[in-house]
Design a protein around this motif. Structure first.
Motif, mmCIF file in Angstrom:
data_model
loop_
_atom_site.group_PDB
_atom_site.id
_atom_site.type_symbol
_atom_site.label_atom_id
_atom_site.label_comp_id
_atom_site.label_asym_id
_atom_site.label_seq_id
_atom_site.Cartn_x
_atom_site.Cartn_y
_atom_site.Cartn_z
ATOM 1 N N TYR A 24 19.124 -58.933 -54.252
ATOM 2 C CA TYR A 24 17.834 -58.310 -54.577
ATOM 3 C C TYR A 24 17.013 -58.201 -53.300
ATOM 4 N N SER A 25 15.979 -57.401 -53.345
ATOM 5 C CA SER A 25 15.113 -57.185 -52.191
ATOM 6 C C SER A 25 14.133 -58.349 -52.049
ATOM 7 N N ALA A 26 14.174 -59.028 -50.909
ATOM 8 C CA ALA A 26 13.231 -60.114 -50.627
ATOM 9 C C ALA A 26 11.915 -59.496 -50.156
ATOM 10 N N ASP A 27 10.820 -60.024 -50.655
ATOM 11 C CA ASP A 27 9.502 -59.522 -50.288
ATOM 12 C C ASP A 27 9.069 -60.155 -48.976
ATOM 13 N N GLU A 43 16.472 -65.453 -48.850
ATOM 14 C CA GLU A 43 16.341 -66.395 -49.963
ATOM 15 C C GLU A 43 17.702 -66.583 -50.631
ATOM 16 N N SER A 58 22.361 -65.837 -56.163
ATOM 17 C CA SER A 58 21.437 -64.730 -55.924
ATOM 18 C C SER A 58 20.950 -64.801 -54.484
ATOM 19 N N GLY A 60 18.359 -63.013 -51.760
ATOM 20 C CA GLY A 60 17.248 -62.115 -51.464
ATOM 21 C C GLY A 60 17.405 -61.619 -50.042
ATOM 22 N N TYR A 62 16.342 -58.861 -46.869
ATOM 23 C CA TYR A 62 15.327 -57.957 -46.335
ATOM 24 C C TYR A 62 15.867 -56.533 -46.323
#
Length: 72
Positions: A24-27, A43, A58, A60, A62
């Motif tokens: 998933y896209s890490a903020d 992450e 999972s 995370g 960038y």
């Protein structure tokens, strides 16, 4: 896996017997002061440590700053 490029992280996980990996896209805002490198793992869930091989990992990652595209 944090700090690794996504391709290296997934290869390392596969070699260790983990084949269920979600990306998933890490903020970036969750990591103030971080140097953002596209496709770098920021992450990991579960956190570093022991997990059974059937555990979903999972990562995370960038996104590429210029495109916003998440690697994976």
């Amino acid at each position: 896996m944090r700090g690794m490029l996504l391709a290296d992280a997934t290869d390392t996980l596969a070699e260790a017997g983990f084949h269920q990996v979600e990306v998933y896209s890490a903020d970036v805002l969750d990591h103030p002061g971080a140097v953002v490198i596209a496709c770098q793992v920021a992450e990991q869930t579960p956190a570093d440590g022991e997990a059974p091989p059937d555990q979903v990992i999972s990562l995370g990652v960038y996104a590429a700053p210029e495109t916003g595209h998440v690697c994976g």
